[in-house]
Design a protein around this motif. Sequence first.
Motif, PDB file in Angstrom:
ATOM      1  N   GLY A 132       9.008 108.588 -31.418  1.00 42.55           N
ATOM      2  CA  GLY A 132       8.665 107.269 -30.920  1.00 42.55           C
ATOM      3  C   GLY A 132       7.654 107.269 -29.794  1.00 42.55           C
ATOM      4  O   GLY A 132       7.263 108.325 -29.258  1.00 42.55           O
ATOM      5  N   PHE A 158      13.910 108.860 -30.875  1.00 38.72           N
ATOM      6  CA  PHE A 158      13.572 107.462 -30.641  1.00 38.72           C
ATOM      7  C   PHE A 158      13.724 107.096 -29.172  1.00 38.72           C
ATOM      8  O   PHE A 158      14.366 107.816 -28.395  1.00 38.72           O
ATOM      9  N   GLY A 159      13.169 105.936 -28.813  1.00 40.33           N
ATOM     10  CA  GLY A 159      13.413 105.315 -27.522  1.00 40.33           C
ATOM     11  C   GLY A 159      12.881 106.107 -26.342  1.00 40.33           C
ATOM     12  O   GLY A 159      12.044 107.007 -26.479  1.00 40.33           O
ATOM     13  N   HIS A 185      16.555 102.843 -29.508  1.00 38.09           N
ATOM     14  CA  HIS A 185      15.672 101.811 -28.968  1.00 38.09           C
ATOM     15  C   HIS A 185      16.478 100.831 -28.132  1.00 38.09           C
ATOM     16  O   HIS A 185      16.660  99.673 -28.479  1.00 38.09           O
TER      17      HIS A 185
END
Length: 336
Positions: A96, A114-115, A134
């Motif tokens: 990400g 992610f995030g 996220h």
Amino acid sequence: MAAATNSILLKLKPKIKIKICNPLFGYPRSNSSASPSIPHLFSTTTLPYADADSDCSSEIKATADANPNFIHPSADVHPNAIIGHGVSVGPFCTIGSSVKLGNGCRLYPGSHVFGNTEIGDHCLLMPGAVVGDHLPGRTVLGCNNVIGHHAVIGVKCQDLKYKPGDECFLHIGDNNEIREHTSIHRSSKSSDKTVIGDNNLIMGSCHIAHDCNIGNNNIFANNTLLAGHVVVEVSQDVPKYTMVVGERAELRGLNLEGLRRNGFTATEIKSLRTAYRNIFMPVDSNSTSFEERITKVEEDKELGKITAVCTMIQSLRDSFAQNRRGICKFRYFSGS
């Protein structure tokens, strides 16, 4: 016909194209191309197909020396992600926009980050591993961690008191091995965080819930489950074949069910119970020392011949050897 077709395919030795990413930048989606304003970020190298009859290791090494990062064309790496040196990202991985990967990290096929997630140097994500979410907050992993197949780390907790939009955190230290299908959740509120220390082995299918605090050098056996807000601090050894309970681990007898399930005979279990009573449940604890009771069991003509008893005695002696902190506390009481 099938044999002839296979022969033709092998003789063709098709080429494959591998795009190598500059260590300071991420790799765009596989269906896009590098921005014309920064054409120097990416180079395309054509390498021969590596089959049983070909050896292209020298060409691969030369390419790796020129640019140490490898990102597979099918990987989806956001251009804003910060990628360290010597990072390897396999097929169908996702990284990400707010992710930071340390030097020497390796992402096996189908792993995802992610995030707002930071992963330290030389971490390994096995196929299917997921790290980060996220959500407001952050997930941080130290160095030299292994995240096993299909493990899920740093996602939203399962606490019904969690309020969407609240920041939540997970901090994991260094040198942890987190095995397959394990789940570790972020905290449930911004004022707390889930913490895993250093040098822990967390075996397959374990679950560590929100706001737990795990120290260093722990081993979690398969399918171990921790509910929210659990603190694990076993500061001393647990003798072999025994059980402990309590916030500060305290000895609570033999693990009889575990012994039976693992095929210990009735004679072995009876001998272990006798040895346990003689060591931890003496009639008069003031008459003999702990060391004297251990020695007496060792020198017993019958108990001293039972392998299981000898193993338990050895585990006790090992706990006091080489400046170790000994065994967990126990209470003197009568009964089995």
